[in-house]
Write a protein that holds these residues in place. Structure first.
Motif, mmCIF file in Angstrom:
data_model
loop_
_atom_site.group_PDB
_atom_site.id
_atom_site.type_symbol
_atom_site.label_atom_id
_atom_site.label_comp_id
_atom_site.label_asym_id
_atom_site.label_seq_id
_atom_site.Cartn_x
_atom_site.Cartn_y
_atom_site.Cartn_z
ATOM 1 N N LEU A 31 7.201 24.529 5.399
ATOM 2 C CA LEU A 31 6.644 24.333 6.744
ATOM 3 C C LEU A 31 5.119 24.299 6.743
ATOM 4 O O LEU A 31 4.512 24.090 7.784
ATOM 5 C CB LEU A 31 7.097 25.480 7.660
ATOM 6 N N GLY A 32 4.514 24.521 5.588
ATOM 7 C CA GLY A 32 3.076 24.719 5.460
ATOM 8 C C GLY A 32 2.170 23.778 6.224
ATOM 9 O O GLY A 32 1.241 24.210 6.895
ATOM 10 N N ASP A 33 2.390 22.471 6.142
ATOM 11 C CA ASP A 33 1.469 21.509 6.759
ATOM 12 C C ASP A 33 1.928 21.014 8.133
ATOM 13 O O ASP A 33 1.348 20.091 8.678
ATOM 14 C CB ASP A 33 1.250 20.328 5.822
ATOM 15 N N LEU A 34 2.945 21.649 8.697
ATOM 16 C CA LEU A 34 3.434 21.255 10.012
ATOM 17 C C LEU A 34 2.853 22.184 11.074
ATOM 18 O O LEU A 34 2.595 23.354 10.817
ATOM 19 C CB LEU A 34 4.960 21.307 10.047
ATOM 20 N N HIS A 35 2.679 21.652 12.273
ATOM 21 C CA HIS A 35 2.096 22.434 13.356
ATOM 22 C C HIS A 35 2.964 22.320 14.602
ATOM 23 O O HIS A 35 3.739 21.392 14.748
ATOM 24 C CB HIS A 35 0.679 21.941 13.675
ATOM 25 N N GLY A 36 2.826 23.281 15.474
ATOM 26 C CA GLY A 36 3.564 23.261 16.728
ATOM 27 C C GLY A 36 4.244 24.590 16.983
ATOM 28 O O GLY A 36 4.362 25.444 16.095
ATOM 29 N N GLU A 37 4.687 24.760 18.209
ATOM 30 C CA GLU A 37 5.338 26.002 18.620
ATOM 31 C C GLU A 37 6.639 26.245 17.867
ATOM 32 O O GLU A 37 6.906 27.344 17.390
ATOM 33 C CB GLU A 37 5.598 25.964 20.128
ATOM 34 N N ALA A 38 7.463 25.219 17.745
ATOM 35 C CA ALA A 38 8.750 25.360 17.048
ATOM 36 C C ALA A 38 8.547 25.690 15.573
ATOM 37 O O ALA A 38 9.271 26.509 15.002
ATOM 38 C CB ALA A 38 9.577 24.083 17.190
ATOM 39 N N ASP A 80 7.458 29.321 15.306
ATOM 40 C CA ASP A 80 8.595 30.204 15.562
ATOM 41 C C ASP A 80 9.524 30.280 14.352
ATOM 42 O O ASP A 80 9.950 31.360 13.938
ATOM 43 C CB ASP A 80 9.364 29.713 16.789
ATOM 44 N N LEU A 81 9.832 29.126 13.753
ATOM 45 C CA LEU A 81 10.713 29.103 12.584
ATOM 46 C C LEU A 81 10.063 29.806 11.397
ATOM 47 O O LEU A 81 10.726 30.556 10.673
ATOM 48 C CB LEU A 81 11.077 27.664 12.213
ATOM 49 N N SER A 82 8.796 29.602 11.214
ATOM 50 C CA SER A 82 8.077 30.267 10.117
ATOM 51 C C SER A 82 8.096 31.781 10.288
ATOM 52 O O SER A 82 8.331 32.525 9.331
ATOM 53 C CB SER A 82 6.635 29.758 10.071
ATOM 54 N N ARG A 83 7.903 32.236 11.503
ATOM 55 C CA ARG A 83 7.930 33.677 11.790
ATOM 56 C C ARG A 83 9.319 34.259 11.511
ATOM 57 O O ARG A 83 9.450 35.300 10.877
ATOM 58 C CB ARG A 83 7.526 33.931 13.241
ATOM 59 N N ARG A 84 10.368 33.544 11.950
ATOM 60 C CA ARG A 84 11.729 34.034 11.711
ATOM 61 C C ARG A 84 12.065 34.040 10.223
ATOM 62 O O ARG A 84 12.741 34.945 9.734
ATOM 63 C CB ARG A 84 12.742 33.189 12.478
ATOM 64 N N ALA A 85 11.583 33.039 9.488
ATOM 65 C CA ALA A 85 11.846 32.981 8.045
ATOM 66 C C ALA A 85 11.117 34.108 7.313
ATOM 67 O O ALA A 85 11.681 34.734 6.411
ATOM 68 C CB ALA A 85 11.419 31.630 7.490
ATOM 69 N N ASN A 138 15.484 19.694 10.336
ATOM 70 C CA ASN A 138 15.190 18.936 11.561
ATOM 71 C C ASN A 138 13.702 18.861 11.850
ATOM 72 O O ASN A 138 13.190 17.800 12.230
ATOM 73 C CB ASN A 138 15.935 19.540 12.751
ATOM 74 N N LEU A 139 12.996 19.962 11.686
ATOM 75 C CA LEU A 139 11.552 19.959 11.950
ATOM 76 C C LEU A 139 10.796 19.052 10.990
ATOM 77 O O LEU A 139 9.928 18.281 11.405
ATOM 78 C CB LEU A 139 10.985 21.377 11.861
ATOM 79 N N ILE A 140 11.131 19.143 9.712
ATOM 80 C CA ILE A 140 10.435 18.312 8.723
ATOM 81 C C ILE A 140 10.754 16.841 8.963
ATOM 82 O O ILE A 140 9.854 15.994 8.937
ATOM 83 C CB ILE A 140 10.808 18.738 7.290
ATOM 84 N N ALA A 141 12.012 16.535 9.221
ATOM 85 C CA ALA A 141 12.400 15.143 9.479
ATOM 86 C C ALA A 141 11.726 14.611 10.736
ATOM 87 O O ALA A 141 11.316 13.439 10.787
ATOM 88 C CB ALA A 141 13.909 15.022 9.594
ATOM 89 N N PHE A 142 11.581 15.446 11.746
ATOM 90 C CA PHE A 142 10.939 15.027 12.993
ATOM 91 C C PHE A 142 9.449 14.765 12.772
ATOM 92 O O PHE A 142 8.914 13.745 13.218
ATOM 93 C CB PHE A 142 11.133 16.096 14.073
ATOM 94 N N HIS A 143 8.770 15.688 12.093
ATOM 95 C CA HIS A 143 7.323 15.553 11.895
ATOM 96 C C HIS A 143 6.962 14.552 10.806
ATOM 97 O O HIS A 143 5.924 13.892 10.895
ATOM 98 C CB HIS A 143 6.696 16.905 11.554
ATOM 99 N N LEU A 144 7.778 14.436 9.773
ATOM 100 C CA LEU A 144 7.458 13.544 8.653
ATOM 101 C C LEU A 144 8.534 12.465 8.519
ATOM 102 O O LEU A 144 8.427 11.431 9.147
ATOM 103 C CB LEU A 144 7.315 14.360 7.362
ATOM 104 N N ASN A 145 9.540 12.705 7.688
ATOM 105 C CA ASN A 145 10.659 11.767 7.544
ATOM 106 C C ASN A 145 11.804 12.456 6.812
ATOM 107 O O ASN A 145 11.649 13.551 6.286
ATOM 108 C CB ASN A 145 10.237 10.471 6.832
#
Length: 150
Positions: free
Chosen positions: A71-78, A81-86, A104-111
């Motif tokens: 999740l390192g280079d992704l940004h946003g509230e979701a 939240d996922l990083s905190r839970r992990a 889902n987050l990585i696919a949404f932000h990148l591919n």
């Protein structure tokens, strides 16, 4: 030759290394029996010298690190939240349940390709087996043959 025997012979010859990556099933860690015995924990704690600066990272720590690195280079509230839970997951099983959100987050932000690549780094911490392995097929064909022979 019976169909069951033919299937058994064919499955025995099929190399397991030819299973494509999309057919690898990542299984959740077992609920019991995976933890380090208490005496081993105490023994490793007693053997540590103060100069080493702490214990070696556990399997859970390594899995958390890889999960958060994905999740390192992704940004946003979701993502936050996922990083905190992990980072606060208490077991590998909890992390296993967060994998779908990670993908889902990585696919949404990148591919999807990048999501597959990053998830593979996280999945190496969980038990895996090829989906539809020969033992599963043989067990189901044996049950099927037993029903018809009865």
């Amino acid at each position: 030759m019976s169909p069951t025997r033919l299937l058994q012979r064919l499955l025995r010859r099929r190399p397991s290394a030819t299973v494509p990556p999309s057919r690898i099933e990542i299984r959740p860690p077992a609920l019991w029996g995976q933890a380090e015995p208490v005496w081993q924990s105490v023994w490793s704690w007693m053997r540590q010298s103060p100069a080493t600066g702490g214990a070696r990272p556990t399997v859970l720590d390594k899995a958390r690190q890889d999960f958060c690195a994905a999740l390192g280079d992704l940004h946003g509230e979701a993502t936050h939240d996922l990083s905190r839970r992990a980072c606060h997951a208490r077991s590998l099983r909890e992390l296993w349940h967060l994998r779908a959100e990670l993908y889902n987050l990585i696919a949404f932000h990148l591919n999807q390709t990048e999501a597959d690549r990053r998830l593979a780094q996280v999945n190496r911490h969980f038990p895996a087996r090829a989906a539809g392995t020969a033992t599963n097929v043989l067990q189901s064909t044996d049950r099927h043959a037993q029903r018809h022979n009865s």
